[in-house]
Design a protein around this motif. Structure first.
Motif, PDB file in Angstrom:
ATOM      1  N   ARG A 288     -95.506  39.116 -51.172  1.00  0.00           N
ATOM      2  CA  ARG A 288     -96.219  39.864 -52.216  1.00  0.00           C
ATOM      3  C   ARG A 288     -95.388  41.097 -52.558  1.00  0.00           C
ATOM      4  N   TYR A 289     -94.465  40.922 -53.487  1.00  0.00           N
ATOM      5  CA  TYR A 289     -93.657  42.046 -53.941  1.00  0.00           C
ATOM      6  C   TYR A 289     -94.396  42.709 -55.093  1.00  0.00           C
ATOM      7  N   GLU A 290     -95.018  43.832 -54.792  1.00  0.00           N
ATOM      8  CA  GLU A 290     -95.797  44.577 -55.777  1.00  0.00           C
ATOM      9  C   GLU A 290     -95.763  46.049 -55.410  1.00  0.00           C
TER      10      GLU A 290
ATOM     11  N   LYS B  60     -86.901  47.072 -51.198  1.00  0.00           N
ATOM     12  CA  LYS B  60     -85.807  46.161 -51.566  1.00  0.00           C
ATOM     13  C   LYS B  60     -85.803  44.930 -50.664  1.00  0.00           C
ATOM     14  N   ILE B  61     -86.117  45.100 -49.386  1.00  0.00           N
ATOM     15  CA  ILE B  61     -86.175  43.967 -48.464  1.00  0.00           C
ATOM     16  C   ILE B  61     -87.221  42.958 -48.925  1.00  0.00           C
ATOM     17  N   VAL B  62     -88.416  43.445 -49.240  1.00  0.00           N
ATOM     18  CA  VAL B  62     -89.491  42.545 -49.680  1.00  0.00           C
ATOM     19  C   VAL B  62     -89.119  41.892 -51.011  1.00  0.00           C
ATOM     20  N   GLU B  63     -88.486  42.643 -51.893  1.00  0.00           N
ATOM     21  CA  GLU B  63     -88.038  42.072 -53.166  1.00  0.00           C
ATOM     22  C   GLU B  63     -87.088  40.888 -52.922  1.00  0.00           C
ATOM     23  N   MET B  64     -86.133  41.051 -51.999  1.00  0.00           N
ATOM     24  CA  MET B  64     -85.194  39.963 -51.699  1.00  0.00           C
ATOM     25  C   MET B  64     -85.906  38.776 -51.058  1.00  0.00           C
ATOM     26  N   LEU B  65     -86.857  39.035 -50.158  1.00  0.00           N
ATOM     27  CA  LEU B  65     -87.586  37.952 -49.501  1.00  0.00           C
ATOM     28  C   LEU B  65     -88.398  37.137 -50.507  1.00  0.00           C
ATOM     29  N   ALA B  66     -88.873  37.779 -51.560  1.00  0.00           N
ATOM     30  CA  ALA B  66     -89.705  37.107 -52.557  1.00  0.00           C
ATOM     31  C   ALA B  66     -88.892  36.438 -53.663  1.00  0.00           C
ATOM     32  N   ASP B  67     -87.571  36.653 -53.672  1.00  0.00           N
ATOM     33  CA  ASP B  67     -86.743  36.238 -54.805  1.00  0.00           C
ATOM     34  C   ASP B  67     -86.166  34.830 -54.657  1.00  0.00           C
ATOM     35  N   ASP B  68     -86.996  33.854 -54.407  1.00  0.00           N
ATOM     36  CA  ASP B  68     -86.606  32.448 -54.508  1.00  0.00           C
ATOM     37  C   ASP B  68     -87.880  31.609 -54.541  1.00  0.00           C
ATOM     38  N   ASP B  69     -87.724  30.320 -54.804  1.00  0.00           N
ATOM     39  CA  ASP B  69     -88.895  29.447 -54.981  1.00  0.00           C
ATOM     40  C   ASP B  69     -89.825  29.435 -53.780  1.00  0.00           C
ATOM     41  N   LEU B  70     -89.269  29.431 -52.570  1.00  0.00           N
ATOM     42  CA  LEU B  70     -90.110  29.405 -51.378  1.00  0.00           C
ATOM     43  C   LEU B  70     -90.689  30.781 -51.079  1.00  0.00           C
TER      44      LEU B  70
END
Length: 154
Positions: free
Chosen positions: A33-35, A17-27
């Motif tokens: 790499r949320y996979e 979930k942390i990585v998902e949030m970090l990847a969830d914006d344009d920058l």
């Protein structure tokens, strides 16, 4: 509408979930790499953070759901007579929870942790493209007193 959140140290089970949030914006989507499965580099970084007593990875939760994250690094310095400072990094709130007070809860918690640990200063940076985030930090009392520089090594 402000929501009630609980703050706690992150566990390895929170990492996806942390990585998902970090990847969830344009920058973020350009550098994360949320996979599934998560790249091993995230797991290795989490283990290094968890093993370091001067780094805290904190999550905000509503019930069992992780809805925010931040990392706080406590660093001793020779300056300020051997003083310590806290650096807040990687602050993210789930896109569905933005504007509900989660970020304020995280930052205020980090400031209190810095005080508890005897820090003389709390610092953070945000990308200049994140104008709303900059206004958010200024609203919380942060001042743009220094010009920060970075150099990418990739």
């Amino acid at each position: 509408m402000k929501i009630k959140v609980q703050l706690r140290m992150a566990t390895e089970q929170d990492l996806e979930k942390i990585v998902e949030m970090l990847a969830d914006d344009d920058l973020g989507m350009k550098r994360e790499r949320y996979e599934q499965p998560l790249p091993e580099s995230y797991i290795n970084a989490f283990k290094a953070i968890a093993a370091d007593p001067n780094i805290e990875l904190v999550v905000a939760c509503r019930g069992n759901e992780v809805i925010g994250v931040q990392q706080i690094t406590f660093t001793p310095h020779i300056t300020y007579q051997g003083g310590w400072r806290a650096t807040i990094e990687g602050v993210r709130t789930s896109s569905s929870e933005r504007g509900k007070g989660v970020g304020s809860n995280l930052i205020n918690w980090a400031i209190q942790r810095a005080k508890d640990r005897g820090c003389h200063l709390v610092q953070l940076t945000t990308d200049k493209k994140r104008t709303e985030t900059l206004r958010f930090y200024e609203h919380l009392g942060f001042k743009a007193t220094h010009e920060g520089l970075k150099m990418s090594l990739h």
